[in-house]
Design a protein around this motif. Structure first.
Motif, PDB file in Angstrom:
ATOM      1  N   MET A  58     -38.395  23.455  12.966  1.00  0.00           N
ATOM      2  CA  MET A  58     -37.163  23.897  13.619  1.00  0.00           C
ATOM      3  C   MET A  58     -36.070  24.116  12.562  1.00  0.00           C
ATOM      4  O   MET A  58     -35.865  23.264  11.710  1.00  0.00           O
ATOM      5  N   ASN A  59     -35.424  25.243  12.659  1.00  0.00           N
ATOM      6  CA  ASN A  59     -34.249  25.472  11.801  1.00  0.00           C
ATOM      7  C   ASN A  59     -33.071  24.733  12.441  1.00  0.00           C
ATOM      8  O   ASN A  59     -32.805  24.913  13.628  1.00  0.00           O
ATOM      9  N   VAL A  60     -32.370  23.903  11.674  1.00  0.00           N
ATOM     10  CA  VAL A  60     -31.344  23.043  12.288  1.00  0.00           C
ATOM     11  C   VAL A  60     -30.003  23.758  12.508  1.00  0.00           C
ATOM     12  O   VAL A  60     -29.110  23.208  13.154  1.00  0.00           O
ATOM     13  N   LYS A  61     -29.879  24.966  12.001  1.00  0.00           N
ATOM     14  CA  LYS A  61     -28.601  25.693  12.144  1.00  0.00           C
ATOM     15  C   LYS A  61     -28.243  25.846  13.635  1.00  0.00           C
ATOM     16  O   LYS A  61     -29.082  26.259  14.440  1.00  0.00           O
ATOM     17  N   ALA A  62     -27.019  25.448  13.968  1.00  0.00           N
ATOM     18  CA  ALA A  62     -26.478  25.548  15.334  1.00  0.00           C
ATOM     19  C   ALA A  62     -27.176  24.616  16.327  1.00  0.00           C
ATOM     20  O   ALA A  62     -26.956  24.723  17.534  1.00  0.00           O
ATOM     21  N   LYS A  63     -28.002  23.694  15.824  1.00  0.00           N
ATOM     22  CA  LYS A  63     -28.665  22.735  16.706  1.00  0.00           C
ATOM     23  C   LYS A  63     -27.782  21.482  16.870  1.00  0.00           C
ATOM     24  O   LYS A  63     -26.878  21.228  16.069  1.00  0.00           O
ATOM     25  N   ILE A  64     -28.085  20.724  17.924  1.00  0.00           N
ATOM     26  CA  ILE A  64     -27.353  19.484  18.202  1.00  0.00           C
ATOM     27  C   ILE A  64     -28.275  18.299  17.895  1.00  0.00           C
ATOM     28  O   ILE A  64     -29.396  18.228  18.417  1.00  0.00           O
ATOM     29  N   ALA A  65     -27.766  17.381  17.071  1.00  0.00           N
ATOM     30  CA  ALA A  65     -28.566  16.200  16.690  1.00  0.00           C
ATOM     31  C   ALA A  65     -27.832  14.919  17.061  1.00  0.00           C
ATOM     32  O   ALA A  65     -26.598  14.861  17.024  1.00  0.00           O
ATOM     33  N   VAL A  66     -28.594  13.905  17.423  1.00  0.00           N
ATOM     34  CA  VAL A  66     -28.055  12.557  17.578  1.00  0.00           C
ATOM     35  C   VAL A  66     -28.670  11.716  16.461  1.00  0.00           C
ATOM     36  O   VAL A  66     -29.894  11.655  16.334  1.00  0.00           O
ATOM     37  N   VAL A  67     -27.814  11.110  15.629  1.00  0.00           N
ATOM     38  CA  VAL A  67     -28.307  10.277  14.525  1.00  0.00           C
ATOM     39  C   VAL A  67     -27.778   8.867  14.722  1.00  0.00           C
ATOM     40  O   VAL A  67     -26.553   8.639  14.700  1.00  0.00           O
ATOM     41  N   THR A  91     -25.157  18.411   8.967  1.00  0.00           N
ATOM     42  CA  THR A  91     -23.906  19.160   9.147  1.00  0.00           C
ATOM     43  C   THR A  91     -23.815  20.297   8.126  1.00  0.00           C
ATOM     44  O   THR A  91     -23.486  21.433   8.481  1.00  0.00           O
ATOM     45  N   GLN A  92     -24.159  19.974   6.865  1.00  0.00           N
ATOM     46  CA  GLN A  92     -24.155  21.026   5.818  1.00  0.00           C
ATOM     47  C   GLN A  92     -25.062  22.184   6.182  1.00  0.00           C
ATOM     48  O   GLN A  92     -24.790  23.332   5.850  1.00  0.00           O
ATOM     49  N   LYS A  93     -26.156  21.865   6.867  1.00  0.00           N
ATOM     50  CA  LYS A  93     -27.136  22.906   7.221  1.00  0.00           C
ATOM     51  C   LYS A  93     -26.778  23.613   8.522  1.00  0.00           C
ATOM     52  O   LYS A  93     -27.561  24.392   9.058  1.00  0.00           O
ATOM     53  N   GLY A  94     -25.616  23.264   9.095  1.00  0.00           N
ATOM     54  CA  GLY A  94     -25.135  24.021  10.252  1.00  0.00           C
ATOM     55  C   GLY A  94     -25.370  23.381  11.602  1.00  0.00           C
ATOM     56  O   GLY A  94     -25.096  24.002  12.636  1.00  0.00           O
ATOM     57  N   ALA A  95     -25.865  22.132  11.619  1.00  0.00           N
ATOM     58  CA  ALA A  95     -26.039  21.431  12.902  1.00  0.00           C
ATOM     59  C   ALA A  95     -24.740  20.710  13.274  1.00  0.00           C
ATOM     60  O   ALA A  95     -23.863  20.515  12.434  1.00  0.00           O
ATOM     61  N   LYS A  96     -24.645  20.343  14.558  1.00  0.00           N
ATOM     62  CA  LYS A  96     -23.560  19.454  14.985  1.00  0.00           C
ATOM     63  C   LYS A  96     -24.195  18.108  15.313  1.00  0.00           C
ATOM     64  O   LYS A  96     -25.252  18.058  15.954  1.00  0.00           O
ATOM     65  N   VAL A  97     -23.514  17.040  14.918  1.00  0.00           N
ATOM     66  CA  VAL A  97     -24.174  15.740  14.958  1.00  0.00           C
ATOM     67  C   VAL A  97     -23.363  14.693  15.721  1.00  0.00           C
ATOM     68  O   VAL A  97     -22.186  14.466  15.402  1.00  0.00           O
ATOM     69  N   ALA A  98     -23.986  14.071  16.708  1.00  0.00           N
ATOM     70  CA  ALA A  98     -23.412  12.879  17.329  1.00  0.00           C
ATOM     71  C   ALA A  98     -23.771  11.704  16.436  1.00  0.00           C
ATOM     72  O   ALA A  98     -24.955  11.440  16.185  1.00  0.00           O
ATOM     73  N   ILE A  99     -22.752  11.034  15.906  1.00  0.00           N
ATOM     74  CA  ILE A  99     -22.992   9.929  14.971  1.00  0.00           C
ATOM     75  C   ILE A  99     -22.767   8.605  15.706  1.00  0.00           C
ATOM     76  O   ILE A  99     -21.770   8.430  16.397  1.00  0.00           O
ATOM     77  N   GLY A 134     -17.600  19.393  13.817  1.00  0.00           N
ATOM     78  CA  GLY A 134     -18.448  19.479  15.011  1.00  0.00           C
ATOM     79  C   GLY A 134     -19.073  18.167  15.427  1.00  0.00           C
ATOM     80  O   GLY A 134     -19.780  18.090  16.431  1.00  0.00           O
ATOM     81  N   SER A 135     -18.803  17.104  14.654  1.00  0.00           N
ATOM     82  CA  SER A 135     -19.454  15.832  14.986  1.00  0.00           C
ATOM     83  C   SER A 135     -18.749  15.139  16.146  1.00  0.00           C
ATOM     84  O   SER A 135     -17.618  15.478  16.508  1.00  0.00           O
ATOM     85  N   PHE A 136     -19.426  14.171  16.742  1.00  0.00           N
ATOM     86  CA  PHE A 136     -18.901  13.406  17.874  1.00  0.00           C
ATOM     87  C   PHE A 136     -19.256  11.947  17.626  1.00  0.00           C
ATOM     88  O   PHE A 136     -20.444  11.605  17.522  1.00  0.00           O
ATOM     89  N   ALA A 137     -18.233  11.098  17.477  1.00  0.00           N
ATOM     90  CA  ALA A 137     -18.463   9.693  17.110  1.00  0.00           C
ATOM     91  C   ALA A 137     -18.617   8.836  18.367  1.00  0.00           C
ATOM     92  O   ALA A 137     -17.724   8.814  19.216  1.00  0.00           O
ATOM     93  N   ILE A 138     -19.734   8.148  18.480  1.00  0.00           N
ATOM     94  CA  ILE A 138     -19.973   7.294  19.657  1.00  0.00           C
ATOM     95  C   ILE A 138     -20.335   5.883  19.181  1.00  0.00           C
ATOM     96  O   ILE A 138     -21.388   5.673  18.567  1.00  0.00           O
ATOM     97  N   ALA A 139     -19.474   4.922  19.522  1.00  0.00           N
ATOM     98  CA  ALA A 139     -19.787   3.532  19.170  1.00  0.00           C
ATOM     99  C   ALA A 139     -20.691   2.929  20.250  1.00  0.00           C
ATOM    100  O   ALA A 139     -20.442   3.097  21.445  1.00  0.00           O
ATOM    101  N   ALA A 140     -21.745   2.265  19.804  1.00  0.00           N
ATOM    102  CA  ALA A 140     -22.638   1.574  20.747  1.00  0.00           C
ATOM    103  C   ALA A 140     -23.369   0.475  19.997  1.00  0.00           C
ATOM    104  O   ALA A 140     -23.731   0.654  18.831  1.00  0.00           O
ATOM    105  N   ASP A 141     -23.566  -0.644  20.682  1.00  0.00           N
ATOM    106  CA  ASP A 141     -24.421  -1.687  20.116  1.00  0.00           C
ATOM    107  C   ASP A 141     -25.843  -1.386  20.571  1.00  0.00           C
ATOM    108  O   ASP A 141     -26.190  -1.585  21.741  1.00  0.00           O
TER     109      ASP A 141
END
Ligand SMILES: NC(=O)c1ccc[n+]([C@@H]2O[C@H](COP(=O)([O-])OP(=O)(O)OC[C@H]3O[C@@H](n4cnc5c(N)ncnc54)[C@H](OP(=O)(O)O)[C@@H]3O)[C@@H](O)[C@H]2O)c1
Length: 247
Positions: free
Chosen positions: A1-10, A26-34, A51-58
């Motif tokens: 899969m090419n990650v450009k414009a894809k959404i990832a959860v890390v 992010t450098q490769k063009g994905a947006k990342v939920a961190i 484009g990232s989205f920060a989500i705190a969770a235990d």
């Protein structure tokens, strides 16, 4: 899969391998939920990740973990990639081991990654496919390492769930890959749940190769997403370990 414009959860994206992976994607063009425990730390990191989205969770807490995944989905409207990276070490001899800590490590290193696979699979299936990367450890090929029983058992367990999930999900074009990092210079050793055992990072004093930087593992994770290999190592020489596998 090419990650450009894809959404990832890390998961575990506040430091080490997860942070390096979030930056690379992010450098490769994905947006990342961190995802990690501290909202403040994630908000600071998010400023440098467009484009990232920060989500705190235990992520020891399964229901918090599942809610986190749904929040990422609501935010972006899709998810293409899940990187199950958050994890922790526990150093103790079998004699001194505290079973409550075994439970804690297994919740973070095994149960939540499995729960997050369950949560993301219907989303990926509906979209026609996706990629899941589970982070195991090179230690699974050294299963008798003293003081490391809980950690190695947890990383062998997640590798097994990951390998079976790959077989079960390939019909849905959901590619599950397992990454086995080598010793990596992160907060991992410092952050070990320690029952008195020695938890210094091995330095690679000539007898073993020097630790990797987390960026090396991030490249391996990216390779897994792009190529869909079943099992990935940061170094070619590590592949030999597969021939000695005892599970
Ligand atoms: N470093 C190595 O030598 C090595 C080798 C093989 C495999 N690995 C694996 O690589 C993965 C990443 O580790 P790393 O080396 O990058 O270590 P690290 O720098 O300590 O990063 C661990 C990440 O997990 C997060 N985390 C820990 N407990 C959490 C919890 N309860 N809920 C949510 N997030 C949590 C941490 O953030 P917060 O604490 O801020 O929540 C951090 O972002 C782990 O699965 C580890 O087992 C590491």
């Amino acid at each position: 899969m090419n990650v450009k414009a894809k959404i990832a959860v890390v998961t575990g994206a506040s430091s080490g391998i997860g942070l390096a992976t979030a930056k690379l994607l992010t450098q490769k063009g994905a947006k990342v939920a961190i995802v990690a425990q501290s909202q403040g730390a994630l908000d600071t990191i998010a400023k440098d990740l467009p484009g990232s989205f920060a989500i705190a969770a235990d992520l020891r807490n399964e229901s918090e973990a599942r809610k986190m995944l749904q929040r990422a989905y609501e935010h972006y409207g899709r998810i293409d990639i899940l990187v199950n990276n958050a994890g922790r070490n526990y150093a103790s001899s079998i004699e001194e081991i505290e079973t409550t800590k075994i439970r804690e490590i297994f919740e973070l290193n095994v149960l939540t990654p499995v729960a997050l696979m369950q949560e993301v699979v219907p989303i990926l299936r509906k979209q026609g496919g996706g990629a899941i990367i589970n982070i195991s450890s090179g230690t699974v090929f050294m299963p008798t390492y003293p003081g490391m029983s809980t950690y190695i058992a947890s990383k062998r367990a997640i590798a097994t769930f990951s390998l079976v999930a790959r077989e079960e999900l390939k019909k849905d074009n959901i590619i599950v890959s397992t990454v086995y990092p080598y010793i990596t210079a992160t907060n991992f050793y410092k952050d070990t749940l320690n029952a008195g055992a020695n938890t210094q990072m091995p330095t690679g004093d000539g007898k073993i190769p020097a630790p990797d930087q987390p960026e090396v593992v991030a490249e391996t994770i990216l390779r897994g997403i792009e190529n869909g290999e079943a099992e990935l190592f940061p170094h070619e020489w590590m592949k030999e370990w597969l021939t000695k596998r005892t599970v």
